[in-house]
Design a protein around this motif. Structure first.
Motif, PDB file in Angstrom:
ATOM      1  N   LEU A 196       0.815  -1.216   0.000  1.00  0.00           N
ATOM      2  CA  LEU A 196       0.000   0.000   0.000  1.00  0.00           C
ATOM      3  C   LEU A 196       0.846   1.262   0.000  1.00  0.00           C
ATOM      4  N   PHE A 197       1.927   1.225   0.780  1.00  0.00           N
ATOM      5  CA  PHE A 197       2.620   2.492   1.053  1.00  0.00           C
ATOM      6  C   PHE A 197       3.873   2.744   0.221  1.00  0.00           C
ATOM      7  N   ALA A 198       4.461   1.670  -0.307  1.00  0.00           N
ATOM      8  CA  ALA A 198       5.775   1.843  -0.936  1.00  0.00           C
ATOM      9  C   ALA A 198       5.751   2.886  -2.046  1.00  0.00           C
ATOM     10  N   LEU A 199       4.695   2.857  -2.840  1.00  0.00           N
ATOM     11  CA  LEU A 199       4.643   3.836  -3.930  1.00  0.00           C
ATOM     12  C   LEU A 199       4.645   5.256  -3.391  1.00  0.00           C
ATOM     13  N   PHE A 200       3.993   5.448  -2.265  1.00  0.00           N
ATOM     14  CA  PHE A 200       3.888   6.809  -1.721  1.00  0.00           C
ATOM     15  C   PHE A 200       5.171   7.252  -1.036  1.00  0.00           C
ATOM     16  N   THR A 201       5.809   6.332  -0.330  1.00  0.00           N
ATOM     17  CA  THR A 201       7.070   6.723   0.297  1.00  0.00           C
ATOM     18  C   THR A 201       8.099   7.056  -0.791  1.00  0.00           C
ATOM     19  N   ARG A 202       8.093   6.245  -1.821  1.00  0.00           N
ATOM     20  CA  ARG A 202       8.985   6.487  -2.958  1.00  0.00           C
ATOM     21  C   ARG A 202       8.664   7.856  -3.578  1.00  0.00           C
ATOM     22  N   ALA A 203       7.374   8.092  -3.805  1.00  0.00           N
ATOM     23  CA  ALA A 203       6.968   9.347  -4.434  1.00  0.00           C
ATOM     24  C   ALA A 203       7.378  10.529  -3.571  1.00  0.00           C
ATOM     25  N   TYR A 204       7.232  10.365  -2.270  1.00  0.00           N
ATOM     26  CA  TYR A 204       7.582  11.462  -1.372  1.00  0.00           C
ATOM     27  C   TYR A 204       9.076  11.754  -1.421  1.00  0.00           C
ATOM     28  N   ILE A 205       9.873  10.710  -1.268  1.00  0.00           N
ATOM     29  CA  ILE A 205      11.318  10.964  -1.221  1.00  0.00           C
ATOM     30  C   ILE A 205      11.796  11.445  -2.591  1.00  0.00           C
ATOM     31  N   GLY A 206      11.147  10.947  -3.638  1.00  0.00           N
ATOM     32  CA  GLY A 206      11.475  11.422  -4.985  1.00  0.00           C
ATOM     33  C   GLY A 206      11.176  12.900  -5.135  1.00  0.00           C
ATOM     34  N   SER A 207      10.065  13.334  -4.559  1.00  0.00           N
ATOM     35  CA  SER A 207       9.690  14.745  -4.649  1.00  0.00           C
ATOM     36  C   SER A 207      10.655  15.621  -3.854  1.00  0.00           C
ATOM     37  N   GLU A 208      11.031  15.133  -2.677  1.00  0.00           N
ATOM     38  CA  GLU A 208      11.971  15.918  -1.862  1.00  0.00           C
ATOM     39  C   GLU A 208      13.314  16.025  -2.579  1.00  0.00           C
ATOM     40  N   PHE A 209      13.774  14.897  -3.075  1.00  0.00           N
ATOM     41  CA  PHE A 209      15.085  14.931  -3.725  1.00  0.00           C
ATOM     42  C   PHE A 209      15.027  15.732  -5.019  1.00  0.00           C
ATOM     43  N   GLY A 210      13.984  15.530  -5.785  1.00  0.00           N
ATOM     44  CA  GLY A 210      13.901  16.242  -7.060  1.00  0.00           C
ATOM     45  C   GLY A 210      13.613  17.720  -6.871  1.00  0.00           C
ATOM     46  N   GLY A 211      12.596  18.015  -6.065  1.00  0.00           N
ATOM     47  CA  GLY A 211      12.112  19.383  -5.982  1.00  0.00           C
ATOM     48  C   GLY A 211      12.905  20.265  -5.045  1.00  0.00           C
ATOM     49  N   VAL A 212      13.364  19.715  -3.944  1.00  0.00           N
ATOM     50  CA  VAL A 212      14.062  20.536  -2.959  1.00  0.00           C
ATOM     51  C   VAL A 212      15.568  20.377  -3.109  1.00  0.00           C
ATOM     52  N   ARG A 213      15.996  19.142  -3.269  1.00  0.00           N
ATOM     53  CA  ARG A 213      17.441  18.887  -3.200  1.00  0.00           C
ATOM     54  C   ARG A 213      18.098  18.787  -4.568  1.00  0.00           C
ATOM     55  N   HIS A 214      17.318  18.957  -5.612  1.00  0.00           N
ATOM     56  CA  HIS A 214      17.848  18.995  -6.980  1.00  0.00           C
ATOM     57  C   HIS A 214      18.831  17.875  -7.253  1.00  0.00           C
ATOM     58  N   CYS A 215      18.402  16.696  -6.930  1.00  0.00           N
ATOM     59  CA  CYS A 215      19.346  15.601  -6.937  1.00  0.00           C
ATOM     60  C   CYS A 215      18.548  14.327  -7.106  1.00  0.00           C
ATOM     61  N   LYS A 216      19.136  13.335  -7.778  1.00  0.00           N
ATOM     62  CA  LYS A 216      18.389  12.096  -7.964  1.00  0.00           C
ATOM     63  C   LYS A 216      18.400  11.257  -6.691  1.00  0.00           C
ATOM     64  N   ASP A 217      17.443  10.392  -6.560  1.00  0.00           N
ATOM     65  CA  ASP A 217      17.376   9.577  -5.344  1.00  0.00           C
ATOM     66  C   ASP A 217      17.548   8.100  -5.685  1.00  0.00           C
ATOM     67  N   TRP A 218      18.304   7.813  -6.738  1.00  0.00           N
ATOM     68  CA  TRP A 218      18.533   6.406  -7.064  1.00  0.00           C
ATOM     69  C   TRP A 218      20.006   6.133  -7.263  1.00  0.00           C
TER      70      TRP A 218
END
Ligand code: HEM
Ligand code: HEM
Ligand code: SF4
Ligand code: SF4
Lengths: 218, 437, 417
Positions: A196-218
């Motif tokens: 249930l949650f993995a997609l959302f945790t991924r989406a969240y950390i992806g958004s933080e890394f992409g939008g705030v930290r300007h950096c990939k998360d993989w």
């Protein structure tokens, strides 16, 4: 026996799916409201672009640093997850059950293929078990919950393959259905909640890394 | 091994723990869960598959012979997982260990995010443990003293108001011997930017202020430095878990810019301060983005080079390697700009691997170095990984555009006898730039 | 405030002085124009360690090794910090105070500009000096300086107990207090910030942190009975009877008066509150939602939202408020009572109301050019730099002071209807 089986594939199955649907929706909804209420400063950064970017990149085997560093596990987990989904949808007995219930028909896997994939899944589960026991880190952090989840996942496959081989006669299909229903109901309450949650945790950390930290998360 | 086998004596932790009872711990934990944490912690905790994929990410784990108790998930397991499982009912002694893990065995570097398929932010969980320990009053002595300094003086080193201004005048005076008309304009309203530093600069590293002033003057910048508290961009309260103070500090920092009506804040070569300003403090105050753009020195130098505002007399010929500081690379994606500036200054750059956003932390960050001498050994030995990385490059110089990284790498270089010289970008620019006769 | 009655209000533009740097000087620093617009001044460096103040065309004969923090007070006196022979003093209207100090900073002025106070360090002890008279008692450290509106009293947060290096226990036992005119309250507290005076009775209120977790407000050495997760600077009601401060509860901000909530804690932030002169209306900058700021009047937020809101100003009649909104410190806009003026600027300064509350003026900058806007329209021309506009007493005219091509200009314009 037969009536028990009929009960299990009929009302009990319905019950299991309804319980899953209700509890899953409830869990997701309460998580969402909690997030809005208490994680406003995180929710504000959620972005479709960076969520999808992160999810997409993590769906590619060996793309992320994590996948690269754990090559065997990566292979196993991809095979496991894909086979799981394929089997649940495309084994003939499931299609027949769906046809009986909803009149849905679609092509299915030949029995030999289904057996093979089922064995692969079981092999994957064995690898998970092996890793839980032998990998120092995994052993250090493993708790009962992890074993229960793994057992819940493995059981329908074991019973399915035994059933397919005719082991245990009539009892096996029944056990299969019951263990599968246990798994379905357990999803929102065990480690399997990651479904249930993995997609959302991924989406969240992806958004933080992409939008705030300007950096990939993989 | 587990944390129970490696407790380190620290006055702050011991004092804090001496006042605890299991009831107090439980109440505080429940209050934390009820009032502060939300879906983030819950989803992370419930979705962690305990797959251990994150282990290899962490320099502490790698450097301690793959000891699972140093792995990211291992640290979570000994702290948050245990607390959640017991509803906060743990012993004061447990709290000692948890504090030691969260404050001194995790740099909040977020390297493990690149390893976790679920997307779990272990640094966030460790930060939450720190928050909890702060609420319990169990914090390492030195970082807590720094937090006290922040609260009393709005800077990290008990620098008094006059000492700050005086050290600017002093550097201005010194620099005028070399650059006759050099000015450090104070409180100049409407300037393009104000330059902010961390408190160790006026205290111990005044040379950095000198260099910055030299660069600003030679590049013809419209800049200023504030005379009022708020000039210090650093923030150990963010790391000690005192978020209220973090907010207060960042408010002062930003409002100083708003008061001076500068277009932006340019900050020295510091990583954690950037995180505090750009990622954490602003959010606590309800600002979604920064109210005033904060430009890290890397970006700023890149801008000066792009505009041809710095003339160099030559370039460094020796092999030079680059250390990517977590808080501005993994925290803000400045890896390309860093390389652009480094290549302007050096002819022979040897990359270390892994690098860019995958680089290993210096092991000083996240407030770990600020926990002081008792924990030095842990972080230095916890960074054999970095030592090996550095050694493999064969470089004689390492660029590290972050104060914490400097502190951390200095100790690593010394301990492993690597014979590498550490440089800020500002050091190199100052060294190489054309100066008046 | 300003004594505008005596100023020249003849409409038109006048050049005050050509302030182009003199080639004999090593350099000239930032230019300031007096409130009445008749004088322009700047610190000039004549030679190594030889500084003076240039006003219009003449350079003061008083030279110093260092000068900084040049300011015009509201009554038109020029004020500056000056150093000679390693001793600092304050120059007011070209006259240095007799007292000298180890260091001086943080100048403070009474509302009428006649009284000048400063933070001082003397022999590594800290305190304040008002009009050249230093506190009788000095302290190990002092900061957060304040003076009363009439300039007669001064206050600061002072350190009253010594503390060793990294001594957590002593810090937690409380080593700070507030000293008013150098006399410390007999109360040692962990942290104190931003002492403020009331309008006329020399009462003092400040933010306090009692433990690492409990924040409150202290008024004349008496604590509010409630504590909070956070507080921002307190403010006296105009009658001086009550104290109001933003407080944080349950992770949200509200407003408390004498320790009781008057605005429920619902905001992501709430600060920079200000009363109308009659005390009837209370305005504050608030964030009703994370990341979205506006102004609330008596707990009712305006409709407009902006990522950042600053520089709240309340009209003399108390019925209006104006503030600035911006996004990423760009796209600055002026908002008056919730409606936003059309223009967008690179920078804007705090809005200024005219005495009858009808007109609002603001200094703005766009593409490096400065302007004064009155009710949204540019008035008085464009400058390389300009100062805050000042209205005449009946609000019919506005004085604009600016610099153009090195010349200091004084423009009086009619306020557009
Ligand atoms: C949205 C769909 C899913 C996502 C994103 C997802 C993701 C993951 C990830 C990232 C892991 C950790 C890597 C590993 O240990 O292999 C994992 C492990 C696992 N998943 Fe899933 N999964 C999904 C669906 C499922 C489903 C449908 C099942 C079956 C019920 C499942 C069962 C498991 C099991 C048993 C493990 C861990 C085995 C272990 O290490 O003990 N997952 N999953
Ligand atoms: C998510 C859980 C489930 C999994 C992973 C799963 C998996 C499988 C697999 C792999 C097979 C095929 C075995 C083969 O041909 O080699 C199978 C067969 C079958 N499944 Fe499921 N199944 C699940 C749920 C269910 C449910 C809920 C029902 C009934 C309501 C069901 C009824 C059957 C029946 C009747 C068979 C054929 C009998 C047998 O071979 O034992 N399954 N299942
Ligand atoms: S990689 Fe992620 S899911 Fe796996 S153990 Fe580490 S934190 Fe948990
Ligand atoms: S030190 Fe870095 S890699 Fe290790 S657990 Fe902390 S955040 Fe993760």
């Amino acid at each position: 026996m037969n009536s028990l089986y009929n009960f299990a594939v009929g009302p009990l199955a319905w019950a299991a799916f309804i319980i899953l649907a209700v509890t899953a929706v409830w869990r997701l909804w309460s998580m969402y409201t909690l997030a809005k209420q208490k994680d406003a400063s995180s929710v504000a950064y959620m972005s479709w672009k960076f969520s999808l970017r992160s999810i997409a990149n993590w769906l590619i085997p060996y793309k992320s640093l994590g996948w690269k560093t754990n090559p065997v596990l990566t292979a196993v987990t991809f095979v496991f997850h894909i086979c799981f989904v394929v089997l649940v949808i495309f084994v003939t007995p499931h299609q027949i059950l769906l046809e009986n219930a909803f009149g849905i028909t679609y092509p299915t896997l030949p029995t030999a293929a289904a057996d093979a994939l089922t064995l692969i899944v079981i092999a994957c589960c064995c690898y998970f078990v092996y890793r839980r026991v032998t990998n120092k880190t995994v052993r250090f952090v493993t708790r009962t919950n992890d074993w229960v989840s793994l057992g819940l996942v493995a059981a329908p496959f074991v019973t399915a393959i035994l059933g397919s081989w005719g082991v245990g006669g009539e009892i096996m299909p029944l056990l299969h259905v019951l263990t599968a229903e246990a798994l379905i109901v357990a999803i929102p309450f065990t480690r399997l909640a990651h479904i249930l949650f993995a997609l959302f945790t991924r989406a969240y950390i992806g958004s933080e890394f992409g939008g705030v930290r300007h950096c990939k998360d993989w | 091994m587990s944390i129970q086998d490696r407790k380190i004596e620290d006055e702050g932790l011991a004092y804090g723990v001496s006042k605890l009872t299991t009831d107090k711990i439980q109440q505080t934990f429940q209050a934390l869960i009820d009032n502060e944490t939300g879906a983030k912690l819950k989803a992370f905790s419930e979705s962690c598959m305990r797959c251990g994929m994150c282990a290899e990410a962490c320099h502490f784990f790698v450097s301690h012979g793959d000891d699972p108790s140093y792995s990211p998930v291992g640290k979570v397991s000994q702290t948050m997982t245990k607390l959640l499982a017991n509803d906060g009912k743990v012993t004061p002694d447990d709290i000692y260990g948890m504090a030691q893990i969260a404050y001194t065995e995790c740099n909040l570097c977020r390297r493990c995010v690149h390893y976790c398929p679920i997307g779990i932010d272990v640094a966030y969980i460790m930060t939450t443990i720190r928050r909890f320990c702060h609420k319990l009053g169990v914090t390492p002595q030195y970082i807590q003293d720094t937090a006290h300094s922040h609260s009393a003086t709005m800077n990290q080193m008990w620098v008094k108001d006059d000492e700050w201004v005086d050290s600017l005048f002093w550097q201005e005076d010194e620099a005028r011997e070399e650059f006759p008309n050099l000015r450090i304009p104070m409180d100049k309203e409407g300037a393009d930017f104000y330059y902010s530093v961390i408190a160790p600069e006026p205290k111990f590293r005044t040379q950095l202020i000198y260099q910055a002033a030299a660069i600003m003057n030679e590049a013809g910048c419209d800049w200023t430095m504030p005379s009022m508290p708020g000039w210090d961009n650093s923030d150990m309260c963010m790391y000690s878990g005192d978020f209220e103070m973090m907010g207060r500090l960042k408010r002062q920092h930003f409002e100083l810019a708003q008061k001076l009506k500068v277009s932006r804040i340019v900050m020295g070569e510091c990583g954690h301060a950037f995180r505090s300003i750009y990622d954490n403090g602003n959010r606590w105050l309800g600002w979604k983005d920064y109210p005033v753009p904060v430009v890290h020195s890397i970006e700023f130098f890149a801008e000066l080079f792009e505009q041809g505002r710095i003339k160099l007399t030559g370039k460094i010929q020796e092999p030079v390697t680059i250390h990517d500081p977590c808080n501005i690379i993994r925290g803000y994606g400045l890896m390309d700009k860093l390389r652009y500036v480094a290549h302007q200054l050096c002819d022979n750059i040897v990359e270390m691997y892994p690098n860019r956003e995958h680089n290993y932390c210096c092991s000083a960050g996240g407030g770990v170095i600020n926990c002081g001498p008792p924990f030095k050994k842990v972080r230095v030995e916890g960074n054999l990984a970095k030592a090996n990385q550095l050694k493999a490059t064969g470089a004689k110089i390492c660029i590290a555009p972050c104060h914490n990284c400097h502190g951390g790498l200095e100790d690593v270089i010394h301990h492993y006898d690597l014979g590498i010289e550490l440089k800020f970008l500002g050091d190199l620019i100052y060294e190489l730039m054309e100066k008046p006769e | 405030m300003y004594k505008t009655k005596t100023w020249n209000w003849e409409v038109g533009q006048r050049t005050i002085a050509d302030m182009t740097p003199n080639s004999d000087h090593k350099w000239q620093e930032e230019i300031f124009i007096s409130p009445d617009g008749e004088k322009a001044s700047a610190v000039v460096c004549l030679d190594d360690a030889e500084f003076s103040i240039r006003t219009n065309d003449s350079v003061s004969e008083n030279t110093f090794e260092k000068l900084w923090e040049l300011n015009y007070t509201t009554n038109g006196d020029l004020c500056c910090y000056a150093m000679q022979d390693e001793e600092w003093t304050v120059m007011v209207a070209d006259k240095p105070w007799e007292e000298t100090y180890g260091f001086v900073w943080s100048p403070l002025f009474s509302a009428d500009g006649k009284n000048v106070a400063t933070a001082v360090q003397q022999d590594m002890e800290y305190g304040m000096s008002v009009n050249g008279a230093i506190w009788e008692t000095l302290f190990e450290n002092a900061n957060n300086f304040a003076i009363s509106p009439d300039g007669k009293k001064s206050a600061a947060v002072v350190q009253v107990k010594s503390m060793g290096q990294a001594d957590l226990k002593t810090f937690r036992s409380g080593i700070f207090s507030i000293a008013v005119d150098g006399v410390a309250w007999d109360n040692n507290l962990m942290n104190l910030w931003t002492p403020v005076f009331d309008n006329n009775a020399y009462r003092v209120a400040a933010q306090v942190r009692l433990t690492l977790y409990d924040y409150s407000i202290i008024v004349d050495n008496t604590l509010w009975e409630n504590t909070y997760q956070g507080v921002w600077e307190p403010l006296f009601t105009p009658d001086g009877k009550h104290v109001v401060a933003p407080v944080r509860q349950g992770g949200k901000w509200g407003m408390a008066k004498d320790g009781q909530l008057i605005w429920q804690a619902t905001y992501a932030n709430c600060w920079h509150h200000q009363f109308s002169e009659d005390g009837e209306n209370l305005y504050a900058i608030v964030a009703p939602e994370y990341g979205k700021f506006t102004v609330a009047a008596n707990d009712k937020p305006w409709e407009m939202r902006s990522p950042v809101v600053t520089d709240l100003a309340v009209s003399p009649d108390g019925k209006k408020a104006a503030a600035l909104a911006n996004t990423l410190n760009k796209d600055w806009r002026v908002c008056v009572n919730g409606s936003v003026w059309d223009g967008s600027y690179d920078m804007a300064w705090k809005p200024v109301f005219c005495p009858n509350s009808e007109a609002v003026a603001a200094k703005v900058r766009k593409n490096g050019r400065y302007n004064v806007l009155v009710n949204g329209k540019p008035v008085g021309g464009e400058f390389d730099m300009c100062f805050d506009p000042i209205f005449n007493a009946d609000g019919s005219k506005v004085l604009v002071r600016g610099l153009h091509d090195g010349k200091a200009l004084r423009v009086v314009a009619n306020v557009p209807k």
